[in-house]
Design a protein around this motif. Structure first.
Motif, mmCIF file in Angstrom:
data_model
loop_
_atom_site.group_PDB
_atom_site.id
_atom_site.type_symbol
_atom_site.label_atom_id
_atom_site.label_comp_id
_atom_site.label_asym_id
_atom_site.label_seq_id
_atom_site.Cartn_x
_atom_site.Cartn_y
_atom_site.Cartn_z
ATOM 1 N N VAL A 8 0.855 -1.183 0.000
ATOM 2 C CA VAL A 8 0.000 0.000 0.000
ATOM 3 C C VAL A 8 0.891 1.232 0.000
ATOM 4 N N GLU A 9 0.714 2.068 -1.028
ATOM 5 C CA GLU A 9 1.519 3.284 -1.190
ATOM 6 C C GLU A 9 0.634 4.503 -0.960
ATOM 7 N N LEU A 10 1.148 5.462 -0.221
ATOM 8 C CA LEU A 10 0.482 6.741 -0.048
ATOM 9 C C LEU A 10 1.097 7.704 -1.055
ATOM 10 N N THR A 11 0.307 8.186 -1.991
ATOM 11 C CA THR A 11 0.825 9.091 -3.013
ATOM 12 C C THR A 11 1.004 10.495 -2.446
ATOM 13 N N ALA A 12 1.719 11.325 -3.182
ATOM 14 C CA ALA A 12 1.929 12.711 -2.751
ATOM 15 C C ALA A 12 0.592 13.442 -2.597
ATOM 16 N N SER A 13 -0.342 13.170 -3.499
ATOM 17 C CA SER A 13 -1.644 13.843 -3.400
ATOM 18 C C SER A 13 -2.405 13.384 -2.159
ATOM 19 N N PHE A 14 -2.267 12.124 -1.782
ATOM 20 C CA PHE A 14 -2.910 11.621 -0.567
ATOM 21 C C PHE A 14 -2.315 12.308 0.664
ATOM 22 N N LEU A 15 -0.996 12.419 0.694
ATOM 23 C CA LEU A 15 -0.330 13.083 1.823
ATOM 24 C C LEU A 15 -0.705 14.566 1.906
ATOM 25 N N GLU A 16 -0.843 15.223 0.757
ATOM 26 C CA GLU A 16 -1.295 16.624 0.754
ATOM 27 C C GLU A 16 -2.700 16.733 1.335
ATOM 28 N N ARG A 17 -3.559 15.804 0.973
ATOM 29 C CA ARG A 17 -4.931 15.811 1.483
ATOM 30 C C ARG A 17 -4.944 15.551 2.990
ATOM 31 N N LEU A 18 -4.041 14.696 3.478
ATOM 32 C CA LEU A 18 -3.956 14.488 4.928
ATOM 33 C C LEU A 18 -3.597 15.792 5.628
ATOM 34 N N ASP A 19 -2.664 16.552 5.045
ATOM 35 C CA ASP A 19 -2.311 17.854 5.617
ATOM 36 C C ASP A 19 -3.524 18.781 5.643
ATOM 37 N N ALA A 20 -4.311 18.778 4.564
ATOM 38 C CA ALA A 20 -5.498 19.627 4.493
ATOM 39 C C ALA A 20 -6.543 19.191 5.520
ATOM 40 N N ILE A 21 -6.676 17.885 5.722
ATOM 41 C CA ILE A 21 -7.626 17.381 6.724
ATOM 42 C C ILE A 21 -7.181 17.790 8.117
ATOM 43 N N GLU A 22 -5.881 17.707 8.376
ATOM 44 C CA GLU A 22 -5.374 18.125 9.683
ATOM 45 C C GLU A 22 -5.723 19.588 9.944
ATOM 46 N N ALA A 23 -5.477 20.457 8.956
ATOM 47 C CA ALA A 23 -5.802 21.881 9.108
ATOM 48 C C ALA A 23 -7.305 22.073 9.282
ATOM 49 N N PHE A 24 -8.098 21.343 8.516
ATOM 50 C CA PHE A 24 -9.556 21.423 8.600
ATOM 51 C C PHE A 24 -10.035 21.052 10.001
ATOM 52 N N LEU A 25 -9.495 19.960 10.549
ATOM 53 C CA LEU A 25 -9.914 19.502 11.875
ATOM 54 C C LEU A 25 -9.447 20.462 12.976
ATOM 55 N N ILE A 26 -8.247 20.984 12.843
ATOM 56 C CA ILE A 26 -7.756 21.947 13.829
ATOM 57 C C ILE A 26 -8.635 23.197 13.812
ATOM 58 N N ASP A 27 -8.962 23.684 12.612
ATOM 59 C CA ASP A 27 -9.840 24.856 12.497
ATOM 60 C C ASP A 27 -11.217 24.589 13.101
ATOM 61 N N ALA A 28 -11.661 23.337 13.025
ATOM 62 C CA ALA A 28 -12.977 22.976 13.569
ATOM 63 C C ALA A 28 -12.911 22.658 15.060
ATOM 64 N N GLY A 29 -11.707 22.791 15.661
ATOM 65 C CA GLY A 29 -11.556 22.491 17.082
ATOM 66 C C GLY A 29 -11.559 21.009 17.392
ATOM 67 N N ALA A 30 -11.210 20.189 16.390
ATOM 68 C CA ALA A 30 -11.232 18.730 16.555
ATOM 69 C C ALA A 30 -9.865 18.130 16.226
ATOM 70 N N GLY A 31 -8.792 18.808 16.631
ATOM 71 C CA GLY A 31 -7.437 18.340 16.346
ATOM 72 C C GLY A 31 -7.156 16.898 16.716
ATOM 73 N N PRO A 32 -7.615 16.398 17.900
ATOM 74 C CA PRO A 32 -7.352 15.000 18.254
ATOM 75 C C PRO A 32 -7.952 13.988 17.271
ATOM 76 N N ALA A 33 -8.965 14.400 16.511
ATOM 77 C CA ALA A 33 -9.555 13.490 15.523
ATOM 78 C C ALA A 33 -8.549 13.125 14.435
ATOM 79 N N PHE A 34 -7.573 14.005 14.193
ATOM 80 C CA PHE A 34 -6.553 13.693 13.190
ATOM 81 C C PHE A 34 -5.664 12.544 13.661
#
Length: 131
Positions: A8-34
């Motif tokens: 199973v390979e994580l592509t660069a686009s997948f890793l970028e999306r993980l970064d965006a999800i982390e920012a999204f969750l932090i902005d929503a006050g749900a950082g531990p969900a990441f």
């Protein structure tokens, strides 16, 4: 007989999306969900895809309706759209493809993108090399 496992390979686009999800969750006050998401990827999603690479639904089983999504699919290399699959895990939808006998000589699953259900659609143009 040994069970055939896929890499199973994580592509660069997948890793970028993980970064965006982390920012999204932090902005929503749900950082531990990441942290929970990362743990679930390691403990459940990746092992499932290694053993059952076609577990996800074919992406084109429910074709997109928007002109933009249809245009992005049409821009993919010939046959690539037919190999796209969706894996739903909790609040996340992952887009992936399965490749048998890669240049490395093995079978692989490529995680292409991930979205929280509250985020917008996939950006196909950035998922494929040369896109």
């Amino acid at each position: 007989m040994a069970e055939r496992l896929y890499r199973v390979e994580l592509t660069a686009s997948f890793l970028e999306r993980l970064d965006a999800i982390e920012a999204f969750l932090i902005d929503a006050g749900a950082g531990p969900a990441f942290d929970t998401l990362l743990a679930e990827l390691r403990a459940t999603v990746i092992p499932n895809l290694r053993r059952f690479p076609r577990i996800g639904r074919r992406y084109l089983a429910r074709p997109p309706q928007s002109a933009e999504a249809l245009a992005q699919l049409a821009a993919l290399p010939a046959g690539a759209a037919n190999g796209l699959r969706e894996y739903l895990h909790g609040d996340y939808l992952m887009l992936y493809t399965v490749a048998a006998r890669t240049p490395k000589g093995d079978d692989a699953v490529y995680l292409l993108s991930i979205r929280h259900y509250r985020q917008l659609s996939f950006d196909f143009a950035r998922l494929w090399p040369g896109g």
